[in-house]
Scaffold this motif. Structure first.
Motif, PDB file in Angstrom:
ATOM      1  N   PRO A  99       0.813  -1.233   0.000  1.00 18.01           N
ATOM      2  CA  PRO A  99       0.000   0.000   0.000  1.00 18.01           C
ATOM      3  C   PRO A  99       0.836   1.268   0.000  1.00 18.01           C
ATOM      4  O   PRO A  99       0.480   2.258  -0.655  1.00 18.01           O
ATOM      5  CB  PRO A  99      -0.830  -0.116   1.287  1.00 18.01           C
ATOM      6  CG  PRO A  99      -0.884  -1.584   1.576  1.00 18.01           C
ATOM      7  CD  PRO A  99       0.439  -2.120   1.132  1.00 18.01           C
ATOM      8  N   TRP A 100       1.956   1.275   0.712  1.00 26.46           N
ATOM      9  CA  TRP A 100       2.795   2.471   0.781  1.00 26.46           C
ATOM     10  C   TRP A 100       3.519   2.700  -0.534  1.00 26.46           C
ATOM     11  O   TRP A 100       3.749   3.849  -0.941  1.00 26.46           O
ATOM     12  CB  TRP A 100       3.783   2.339   1.941  1.00 26.46           C
ATOM     13  CG  TRP A 100       3.068   2.052   3.227  1.00 26.46           C
ATOM     14  CD1 TRP A 100       3.046   0.881   3.923  1.00 26.46           C
ATOM     15  CD2 TRP A 100       2.223   2.958   3.945  1.00 26.46           C
ATOM     16  NE1 TRP A 100       2.242   0.991   5.025  1.00 26.46           N
ATOM     17  CE2 TRP A 100       1.727   2.252   5.081  1.00 26.46           C
ATOM     18  CE3 TRP A 100       1.837   4.287   3.757  1.00 26.46           C
ATOM     19  CZ2 TRP A 100       0.868   2.835   6.004  1.00 26.46           C
ATOM     20  CZ3 TRP A 100       0.981   4.876   4.681  1.00 26.46           C
ATOM     21  CH2 TRP A 100       0.512   4.153   5.789  1.00 26.46           C
ATOM     22  N   LEU A 101       3.883   1.618  -1.196  1.00 29.94           N
ATOM     23  CA  LEU A 101       4.498   1.762  -2.516  1.00 29.94           C
ATOM     24  C   LEU A 101       3.487   2.267  -3.543  1.00 29.94           C
ATOM     25  O   LEU A 101       3.844   3.000  -4.467  1.00 29.94           O
ATOM     26  CB  LEU A 101       5.081   0.422  -2.963  1.00 29.94           C
ATOM     27  CG  LEU A 101       6.292  -0.063  -2.148  1.00 29.94           C
ATOM     28  CD1 LEU A 101       6.629  -1.505  -2.493  1.00 29.94           C
ATOM     29  CD2 LEU A 101       7.493   0.837  -2.391  1.00 29.94           C
ATOM     30  N   LEU A 102       2.218   1.900  -3.354  1.00 30.15           N
ATOM     31  CA  LEU A 102       1.180   2.420  -4.244  1.00 30.15           C
ATOM     32  C   LEU A 102       0.977   3.923  -4.043  1.00 30.15           C
ATOM     33  O   LEU A 102       0.586   4.632  -4.970  1.00 30.15           O
ATOM     34  CB  LEU A 102      -0.137   1.674  -4.016  1.00 30.15           C
ATOM     35  CG  LEU A 102      -0.150   0.207  -4.465  1.00 30.15           C
ATOM     36  CD1 LEU A 102      -1.494  -0.443  -4.138  1.00 30.15           C
ATOM     37  CD2 LEU A 102       0.165   0.075  -5.947  1.00 30.15           C
ATOM     38  N   ILE A 103       1.252   4.414  -2.832  1.00 30.29           N
ATOM     39  CA  ILE A 103       1.213   5.860  -2.599  1.00 30.29           C
ATOM     40  C   ILE A 103       2.279   6.549  -3.448  1.00 30.29           C
ATOM     41  O   ILE A 103       2.043   7.594  -4.058  1.00 30.29           O
ATOM     42  CB  ILE A 103       1.416   6.193  -1.113  1.00 30.29           C
ATOM     43  CG1 ILE A 103       0.203   5.728  -0.296  1.00 30.29           C
ATOM     44  CG2 ILE A 103       1.643   7.696  -0.908  1.00 30.29           C
ATOM     45  CD1 ILE A 103       0.333   5.973   1.198  1.00 30.29           C
ATOM     46  N   VAL A 104       3.463   5.936  -3.493  1.00 37.04           N
ATOM     47  CA  VAL A 104       4.554   6.480  -4.310  1.00 37.04           C
ATOM     48  C   VAL A 104       4.126   6.543  -5.777  1.00 37.04           C
ATOM     49  O   VAL A 104       4.328   7.549  -6.469  1.00 37.04           O
ATOM     50  CB  VAL A 104       5.818   5.608  -4.151  1.00 37.04           C
ATOM     51  CG1 VAL A 104       6.883   6.014  -5.163  1.00 37.04           C
ATOM     52  CG2 VAL A 104       6.369   5.729  -2.736  1.00 37.04           C
ATOM     53  N   PHE A 105       3.520   5.457  -6.251  1.00 36.57           N
ATOM     54  CA  PHE A 105       3.010   5.421  -7.622  1.00 36.57           C
ATOM     55  C   PHE A 105       1.959   6.513  -7.822  1.00 36.57           C
ATOM     56  O   PHE A 105       1.948   7.215  -8.838  1.00 36.57           O
ATOM     57  CB  PHE A 105       2.403   4.037  -7.889  1.00 36.57           C
ATOM     58  CG  PHE A 105       1.769   3.887  -9.243  1.00 36.57           C
ATOM     59  CD1 PHE A 105       2.538   3.732 -10.378  1.00 36.57           C
ATOM     60  CD2 PHE A 105       0.387   3.882  -9.380  1.00 36.57           C
ATOM     61  CE1 PHE A 105       1.955   3.572 -11.631  1.00 36.57           C
ATOM     62  CE2 PHE A 105      -0.207   3.727 -10.615  1.00 36.57           C
ATOM     63  CZ  PHE A 105       0.588   3.571 -11.742  1.00 36.57           C
ATOM     64  N   GLY A 106       1.069   6.671  -6.844  1.00 38.26           N
ATOM     65  CA  GLY A 106       0.014   7.671  -6.937  1.00 38.26           C
ATOM     66  C   GLY A 106       0.540   9.094  -6.967  1.00 38.26           C
ATOM     67  O   GLY A 106      -0.033   9.961  -7.637  1.00 38.26           O
ATOM     68  N   VAL A 107       1.619   9.365  -6.234  1.00 36.47           N
ATOM     69  CA  VAL A 107       2.229  10.698  -6.283  1.00 36.47           C
ATOM     70  C   VAL A 107       2.691  11.001  -7.707  1.00 36.47           C
ATOM     71  O   VAL A 107       2.506  12.108  -8.225  1.00 36.47           O
ATOM     72  CB  VAL A 107       3.405  10.800  -5.297  1.00 36.47           C
ATOM     73  CG1 VAL A 107       4.210  12.070  -5.526  1.00 36.47           C
ATOM     74  CG2 VAL A 107       2.896  10.760  -3.854  1.00 36.47           C
TER      75      VAL A 107
END
Length: 402
Positions: free
Chosen positions: A240-248
């Motif tokens: 989930p935290w890596l998906l935040i990076v992708f989302g940024v």
């Protein structure tokens, strides 16, 4: 920017969350229903294909109706589909819920893009579309990671219950914030006039670029949870935290892509598609390195979504005075690309090519999109020169005779 754009972005947030959150939950959903990774991937591909049906069929059916009530009705359909997904007890009921929710997707974004562009001056149209699509990027920056966390902590069904609640909030936002004038019946053309837009070769080329350019990025993204855990070595809890990076990356790319497209659509798309192809190749080569994987995620999201405002603006531009159905068709094209990328990624995994193979497949698809875009841009430039010559000969007939 008009406050109604916030309402459109809110609707886009809910719909974007439904589309993308399943990627982070795919292992849990597959395990719950006892199906393979490729079979679970059809929850993404099936959704995408249903978006195409809704983008064309529903948009065509509602072209004569006022746009605000249509947008509200589409959100009701979206809510019903997610409610069914949240309560599904088997693979096919879950698929039905995904399909029902997806039917609203293409028509909502297609009609919403036209409404958004109509709220602002011509020089800000791509920016307004980008703001509406900020809902999609916000869904990735905030919704998908926290939706994945919720699914991991309380079960994936809890995520779909939360999406249902977001749909209700989005419906209230549309009813309260989108001005009635934005849905006036006189703004909409007849179905026959809307179909005339498809006489333009540039409209069709734009749609093909959308399928290939966006499909490449999404093909890599569909199985990203497996790539991150099985290749890069990240723990499941970090996804989930890596998906935040992708989302940024999505958020930044969407914003900057909209601004660049307002200056020059074709040049922006050529540069961004070339960069996205390079990023996907680099990601596939470096996926075993955790640090380079994080960098690749940001760049893949950034360049992947930098194409969205320009692709939508381009098809609306060449659709001329009848953009609604063409806009909806292009939203469908985004999801044909989603389905193509997800299907091809599943094929490569099933063939035993490993969890980086969807990224390689995505790079090939994007490269094809770049080639089509180069052809379309060259054709558009030739047409523009011809129009200028015709205009000049009309203004100076004496020079032409001599």
């Amino acid at each position: 920017m008009p406050v109604g754009l916030i309402a459109l972005a809110l609707g886009g947030f809910g719909i974007g969350l439904t589309e993308f959150v399943i990627a982070g939950l795919l292992p849990q959903v597959a395990a719950d229903f006892g199906v393979s990774e490729a079979s679970a991937g059809w929850f993404i591909s099936g959704y995408a294909l249903a978006v195409v049906v809704g983008a064309l069929g529903l948009t065509a059916a509602v072209t004569r109706f006022q746009r605000k009530p249509v947008l509200a009705a589409l959100l009701v359909l979206f809510i019903a589909g997610n409610l069914l997904s949240a309560t599904a007890e088997g693979y096919w009921p879950m698929m039905l819920g995904r399909v029902i929710a997806a039917l609203s997707h293409g028509a909502f974004f297609g009609i919403g893009a036209v409404v958004a562009a109509g709220m602002v001056p011509p020089s800000k149209k791509a920016g307004a579309i980008a703001l509406m699509f900020t809902g999609l990027t916000a869904a990735n920056v905030l919704g998908v990671p926290f939706g994945t966390l919720l699914g991991q902590a309380a079960g994936w069904r809890a995520t779909f219950w939360a999406i249902t609640a977001i749909g209700v909030a989005a419906l209230a936002g549309i009813l309260a914030l989108v001005p009635k004038s934005a849905g006036a019946a006189e703004q909409a053309g007849s179905l026959r006039s809307e179909l005339r837009a498809f006489r333009s070769g540039q409209v069709w080329l734009s749609i093909v670029v959308t399928i290939l350019g966006y499909g490449g990025m999404f093909g890599a993204f569909t199985y990203i949870a497996y790539t991150l855990t099985e290749v890069s070595g990240f723990a499941v809890s970090t996804v989930p935290w890596l998906l935040i990076v992708f989302g940024v990356g999505l958020f930044v790319g969407n914003t900057l892509g909209g601004k660049a497209a307002d200056r020059n659509v074709d040049r922006t798309l050529l540069v961004v598609l070339a960069a996205l192809t390079a990023v996907l190749v680099a990601f596939a080569l470096a996926a075993a390195n955790p640090v380079l994987t994080v960098i690749s995620l940001v760049l893949m999201g950034g360049f992947g979504f930098a194409t969205v405002p320009g692709l939508q603006m381009r098809v609306m531009r060449y659709a001329s005075g009848a953009p609604t159905l063409a806009s909806g068709a292009n939203i469908g094209a985004f999801n044909v690309g989603n389905a193509l990328g997800a299907w091809l990624g599943g094929v490569t995994i099933t063939a035993g090519l490993g969890y980086t193979s969807p990224i390689w497949a995505g790079a090939v698809i994007t490269l094809a999109g770049l080639a089509v875009m180069a052809f379309a841009a060259a054709g558009a430039k030739r047409s523009e020169k011809q129009h200028k010559l015709v205009a000049a000969s009309t203004d100076m007939p004496g020079l032409v005779r001599s």
